[in-house]
Design a protein around this motif. Structure first.
Motif, PDB file in Angstrom:
ATOM      1  N   ARG A 197      27.674  40.726  48.359  1.00 47.62           N
ATOM      2  CA  ARG A 197      27.308  42.027  47.780  1.00 47.62           C
ATOM      3  C   ARG A 197      27.701  42.029  46.308  1.00 47.62           C
ATOM      4  N   LYS A 233      32.847  28.574  36.046  1.00 43.98           N
ATOM      5  CA  LYS A 233      33.408  27.217  35.969  1.00 43.98           C
ATOM      6  C   LYS A 233      32.980  26.376  37.177  1.00 43.98           C
ATOM      7  N   ALA A 234      32.836  27.014  38.328  1.00 41.25           N
ATOM      8  CA  ALA A 234      32.506  26.239  39.537  1.00 41.25           C
ATOM      9  C   ALA A 234      31.198  26.667  40.205  1.00 41.25           C
ATOM     10  N   LYS A 235      30.756  27.901  39.953  1.00 38.05           N
ATOM     11  CA  LYS A 235      29.579  28.391  40.663  1.00 38.05           C
ATOM     12  C   LYS A 235      28.483  28.826  39.690  1.00 38.05           C
ATOM     13  N   LYS A 258      41.608  38.931  33.793  1.00 33.95           N
ATOM     14  CA  LYS A 258      40.475  38.159  34.322  1.00 33.95           C
ATOM     15  C   LYS A 258      39.477  37.802  33.236  1.00 33.95           C
ATOM     16  N   GLU A 276      40.418  37.878  44.056  1.00 33.23           N
ATOM     17  CA  GLU A 276      39.832  38.892  43.175  1.00 33.23           C
ATOM     18  C   GLU A 276      39.252  40.001  44.045  1.00 33.23           C
ATOM     19  N   HIS A 330      33.031  40.896  50.427  1.00 33.93           N
ATOM     20  CA  HIS A 330      31.656  40.958  49.919  1.00 33.93           C
ATOM     21  C   HIS A 330      30.720  39.970  50.619  1.00 33.93           C
TER      22      HIS A 330
END
Ligand code: ADP
Ligand code: UDP
Length: 256
Positions: free
Chosen positions: A83, A13-15, A135, A190, A70
């Motif tokens: 990661r 949605k954003a990335k 999710k 998350e 990450h």
């Protein structure tokens, strides 16, 4: 590192997400914003850069505090190398104050509020609360420990581990934000698993897309002034201006 040497994976949605030649992921933070499960959409100038730089700001602080994440680095102001993880299909929501879906579900008779919590936006939740949602379903829905265990999404020990990490993240963020005159009302995080099975923080953290931030002075005077995506959800302000204000306040705090 140019995008031509990477493989485009998908757009969230954003990335936008790319895979690098050595198996890491590159997030390109875009100016896209969505709300209400994607039904409301728009683009706001500089949103991508502000959210990327805020996520970088918080990942650096959390790493320094010993939270495993990450995050690798940010090769450009709108992109972040991370990661690659096997994402746990459960979102973790930590609430310090009542707001959003908690109150909507309360109004619909779907959830009880913790004892003593008033059913109104801004009511403090003593000791806070953690909720889990799905999710990878079309619409996120709350799930309890029993369903998480039944579906094999996490073991009891893993649930305890990410609960502890989330509590620590809440303490670190709340403390930093408090110094900048901002209340952390709630947030979502998350987690994912590395190839050797270690659970670490994934996605983004501490951005106004995934947190509710309220101006502390206004709150103490009885008004909720949102410095987050609620201005877009509720149509009460210009997201670029609000995100910019939040970023400037944290930057000023960092310089002090
Ligand atoms: P969404 O549409 O789910 O809100 P975004 O636009 O934020 O997504 O894109 C990020 C996507 O990348 C999310 O689905 C998130 O779960 C996933 N993701 C986050 N961190 C990692 C990681 N380290 N490895 C693999 N996937 C990740
Ligand atoms: N949140 C998020 N992604 C989601 C759902 C929630 O980042 O898919 C964040 C949201 O921005 C807020 C917190 O998690 O800071 C709690 O959200 P809530 O459950 O109240 O739902 P909402 O009102 O956002 O629908």
């Amino acid at each position: 590192m140019s995008k031509s040497s990477m493989t485009y994976i998908s757009s969230g949605k954003a990335k936008d997400i790319y895979e690098t030649s050595n198996g890491n992921l590159l997030f390109e933070f875009t100016d896209r914003v969505t709300a209400f499960d994607g039904k409301k959409k728009a683009e706001y100038q500089e949103k991508g850069e502000i959210t990327c730089r805020l996520a970088e700001y918080w990942f650096s602080i959390l790493e320094a505090e010993g939270i495993p994440t990450h995050y690798i680095n940010c090769p450009t102001p709108t992109s972040m190398l991370v990661r690659y993880l096997d994402i746990i299909p459960v979102e973790v929501i930590r609430r310090n104050y009542a707001a959003g879906s908690l109150l909507r579900r309360y109004d619909a008779g779907e959830v009880e509020l913790p004892q003593g919590v008033e059913p109104e936006e801004g009511a403090p939740i003593p000791g806070g609360m953690i909720e889990f949602t799905t999710k990878f379903e079309a619409v996120d829905r709350p799930v309890d420990m029993k369903e998480i265990l039944f579906n094999g999404w996490m073991s009891k020990e893993e649930i305890e581990y990410i609960t502890g990490l989330t509590e620590r993240i809440n303490e670190i963020l709340s403390c930093e934000l408090n110094d900048a005159g901002i209340i952390l009302a709630d947030f979502k995080v998350e987690y994912g698993r590395t190839p050797d099975g270690k659970i670490i923080l994934a996605d983004e953290v501490g951005t106004p897309d995934g947190c509710r931030f309220w101006d502390k002075t206004e709150f103490e005077n009885g008004t909720i002034k949102s410095l987050d995506k609620d201005v877009f959800r509720k149509g009460t302000g210009d997201l670029s201006i609000v995100y910019g204000e939040l970023f400037e306040r944290l930057q000023k705090q960092e310089e002090m």
